[in-house]
Write a protein that holds these residues in place. Structure first.
Motif, PDB file in Angstrom:
ATOM      1  N   ALA A   1       0.931  -0.950   0.498  1.00  0.00           N
ATOM      2  CA  ALA A   1      -0.141  -0.113  -0.150  1.00  0.00           C
ATOM      3  C   ALA A   1       1.108   0.872  -0.034  1.00  0.00           C
ATOM      4  CB  ALA A   1      -0.415   0.365   1.044  1.00  0.00           C
ATOM      5  N   GLU A   2       2.003   0.774   0.700  1.00  0.00           N
ATOM      6  CA  GLU A   2       3.020   2.316   0.759  1.00  0.00           C
ATOM      7  C   GLU A   2       3.513   3.191  -0.504  1.00  0.00           C
ATOM      8  OE1 GLU A   2       5.339   1.446   4.318  1.00  0.00           O
ATOM      9  OE2 GLU A   2       4.122   1.854   5.427  1.00  0.00           O
ATOM     10  N   HIS A   3       3.431   1.252  -1.354  1.00  0.00           N
ATOM     11  CA  HIS A   3       4.043   1.805  -2.706  1.00  0.00           C
ATOM     12  C   HIS A   3       3.215   2.027  -3.872  1.00  0.00           C
ATOM     13  CE1 HIS A   3       7.454   0.274  -0.532  1.00  0.00           C
ATOM     14  NE2 HIS A   3       8.641   1.531  -1.922  1.00  0.00           N
ATOM     15  N   GLY A   4       1.803   2.333  -3.639  1.00  0.00           N
ATOM     16  CA  GLY A   4       1.526   2.252  -4.316  1.00  0.00           C
ATOM     17  C   GLY A   4       0.179   1.153  -4.515  1.00  0.00           C
ATOM     18  N   ILE A   5       0.368  -0.073  -4.485  1.00  0.00           N
ATOM     19  CA  ILE A   5      -0.370  -1.491  -4.835  1.00  0.00           C
ATOM     20  C   ILE A   5      -1.134  -1.366  -4.001  1.00  0.00           C
ATOM     21  CG2 ILE A   5       0.475  -2.943  -5.348  1.00  0.00           C
ATOM     22  CD1 ILE A   5       3.006  -2.830  -6.022  1.00  0.00           C
ATOM     23  N   ALA A   6      -2.337  -2.021  -4.728  1.00  0.00           N
ATOM     24  CA  ALA A   6      -3.909  -2.148  -3.394  1.00  0.00           C
ATOM     25  C   ALA A   6      -3.047  -3.711  -3.287  1.00  0.00           C
ATOM     26  CB  ALA A   6      -5.161  -1.984  -4.003  1.00  0.00           C
TER      27      ALA A   6
ATOM     28  N   ARG B   1     -16.041  -6.748  -7.329  1.00  0.00           N
ATOM     29  CA  ARG B   1     -15.442  -6.179  -6.416  1.00  0.00           C
ATOM     30  C   ARG B   1     -14.638  -5.069  -6.606  1.00  0.00           C
ATOM     31  NH1 ARG B   1     -10.970  -9.129  -8.337  1.00  0.00           N
ATOM     32  NH2 ARG B   1     -11.450 -11.459  -6.930  1.00  0.00           N
ATOM     33  N   SER B   2     -14.475  -4.209  -5.437  1.00  0.00           N
ATOM     34  CA  SER B   2     -14.099  -2.632  -4.989  1.00  0.00           C
ATOM     35  C   SER B   2     -12.694  -3.450  -4.276  1.00  0.00           C
ATOM     36  CB  SER B   2     -15.136  -2.544  -3.213  1.00  0.00           C
ATOM     37  OG  SER B   2     -14.490  -1.177  -3.064  1.00  0.00           O
ATOM     38  N   VAL B   3     -12.195  -2.360  -5.137  1.00  0.00           N
ATOM     39  CA  VAL B   3     -10.478  -2.576  -4.342  1.00  0.00           C
ATOM     40  C   VAL B   3     -10.140  -1.186  -4.189  1.00  0.00           C
ATOM     41  CG1 VAL B   3      -8.293  -3.158  -4.953  1.00  0.00           C
ATOM     42  CG2 VAL B   3      -9.889  -4.334  -6.247  1.00  0.00           C
ATOM     43  N   PRO B   4      -9.925  -0.787  -2.999  1.00  0.00           N
ATOM     44  CA  PRO B   4      -9.992   0.403  -2.195  1.00  0.00           C
ATOM     45  C   PRO B   4      -7.857   0.652  -3.104  1.00  0.00           C
ATOM     46  CG  PRO B   4     -10.235  -1.005  -0.816  1.00  0.00           C
ATOM     47  CD  PRO B   4     -10.255  -2.114  -1.367  1.00  0.00           C
ATOM     48  N   CYS B   5      -8.288   2.152  -3.445  1.00  0.00           N
ATOM     49  CA  CYS B   5      -7.679   3.055  -3.761  1.00  0.00           C
ATOM     50  C   CYS B   5      -6.374   3.390  -2.839  1.00  0.00           C
ATOM     51  CB  CYS B   5      -7.586   4.234  -4.506  1.00  0.00           C
ATOM     52  SG  CYS B   5      -6.708   5.258  -5.271  1.00  0.00           S
ATOM     53  N   PRO B   6      -5.238   2.668  -3.598  1.00  0.00           N
ATOM     54  CA  PRO B   6      -3.897   2.583  -2.439  1.00  0.00           C
ATOM     55  C   PRO B   6      -3.647   4.313  -2.257  1.00  0.00           C
ATOM     56  CG  PRO B   6      -2.996   2.017  -4.006  1.00  0.00           C
ATOM     57  CD  PRO B   6      -4.661   1.968  -4.243  1.00  0.00           C
ATOM     58  N   LEU B   7      -3.657   4.978  -2.952  1.00  0.00           N
ATOM     59  CA  LEU B   7      -3.777   6.297  -2.748  1.00  0.00           C
ATOM     60  C   LEU B   7      -4.232   7.802  -2.323  1.00  0.00           C
ATOM     61  CD1 LEU B   7      -2.180   6.197  -6.381  1.00  0.00           C
ATOM     62  CD2 LEU B   7      -0.825   5.775  -3.997  1.00  0.00           C
ATOM     63  N   CYS B   8      -5.802   7.075  -2.373  1.00  0.00           N
ATOM     64  CA  CYS B   8      -6.952   8.048  -2.476  1.00  0.00           C
ATOM     65  C   CYS B   8      -7.330   7.467  -0.899  1.00  0.00           C
ATOM     66  CB  CYS B   8      -7.162   8.919  -2.246  1.00  0.00           C
ATOM     67  SG  CYS B   8      -8.404   8.587  -3.471  1.00  0.00           S
ATOM     68  N   ALA B   9      -7.263   5.600  -1.095  1.00  0.00           N
ATOM     69  CA  ALA B   9      -8.875   4.895   0.015  1.00  0.00           C
ATOM     70  C   ALA B   9     -10.089   5.296  -1.023  1.00  0.00           C
ATOM     71  CB  ALA B   9      -8.534   5.882   1.272  1.00  0.00           C
ATOM     72  N   SER B  10     -10.536   5.456  -1.604  1.00  0.00           N
ATOM     73  CA  SER B  10     -11.560   5.898  -2.402  1.00  0.00           C
ATOM     74  C   SER B  10     -12.511   4.075  -2.909  1.00  0.00           C
ATOM     75  CB  SER B  10     -11.404   6.778  -3.433  1.00  0.00           C
ATOM     76  OG  SER B  10     -13.126   6.352  -3.857  1.00  0.00           O
ATOM     77  N   ALA B  11     -13.352   4.083  -2.562  1.00  0.00           N
ATOM     78  CA  ALA B  11     -13.842   2.869  -2.866  1.00  0.00           C
ATOM     79  C   ALA B  11     -14.316   2.735  -4.883  1.00  0.00           C
ATOM     80  CB  ALA B  11     -14.522   2.107  -2.171  1.00  0.00           C
TER      81      ALA B  11
END
Length: 171
Positions: free
Chosen positions: A102-107, A129-139
């Motif tokens: 997640a810290e490297h922008g990979i969900a 499925r919903s994969v949360p964005c690792p950058l802003c946490a949006s679903a």
């Protein structure tokens, strides 16, 4: 006093630091690929690895990297074993590994799918499925390609921040 156990523990600490060749922000231990490190009666250090899937092209590099690190640490006799059973699952990724992804922008992946014993069910429609964005946490995200730089990742895009990101698929 040097014991077989202390040698095995030291060798494991060395092997745990080997980075994954495809996801270098993770170690093989973070990824759950490093299964065991043992020392045989004749002093051979045996490291066991389970690839992320049986055709994983990175396993040869993983084997070579672990062997090189162990030899570089002074272990003369090194054996690397590939274990295919039980098969690797994304559930083996450690919490630290998931955080690093997640810290490297990979969900990071969710829980691996559970399959009942017996025949594998055939699914003809795509799974939603919903994969949360690792950058802003949006679903509010969408898959743009089932495959990314490696077969174990997919490409997604966040509709909120507009950024593309990779997602490690559950296995």
């Amino acid at each position: 006093m040097v014991t077989v156990r202390s040698v095995a523990q030291h060798a494991r600490r060395i092997a745990e630091q080997v980075p994954d060749p495809e996801l270098p922000m993770l170690t093989l231990a973070d990824l759950g690929v490093l299964r065991a490190v043992e020392v045989t009666a004749d002093g051979t250090v045996v490291a066991s690895l389970t690839p992320t899937y049986s055709g994983c092209p990175a396993i040869a590099e993983m084997r070579a990297d672990v062997a090189a690190r162990l030899r570089g640490a002074g272990y003369e006799r090194v054996e690397i074993r590939t274990l295919l059973s039980p098969p690797w699952t994304t559930d083996w990724i450690t919490p630290a590994g998931r955080r690093k992804l997640a810290e490297h922008g990979i969900a990071p992946p969710g829980a691996a799918p559970r399959h009942p014993a017996g025949p594998v069910p055939l699914v003809l429609t795509p799974l939603r499925r919903s994969v949360p964005c690792p950058l802003c946490a949006s679903a509010d995200t969408e898959e743009t390609s089932r495959f990314a730089a490696t077969a174990c990742k997919a490409l997604w895009r966040c509709r909120t921040c507009g950024e593309p990101f990779e997602y490690v698929k559950e296995i």
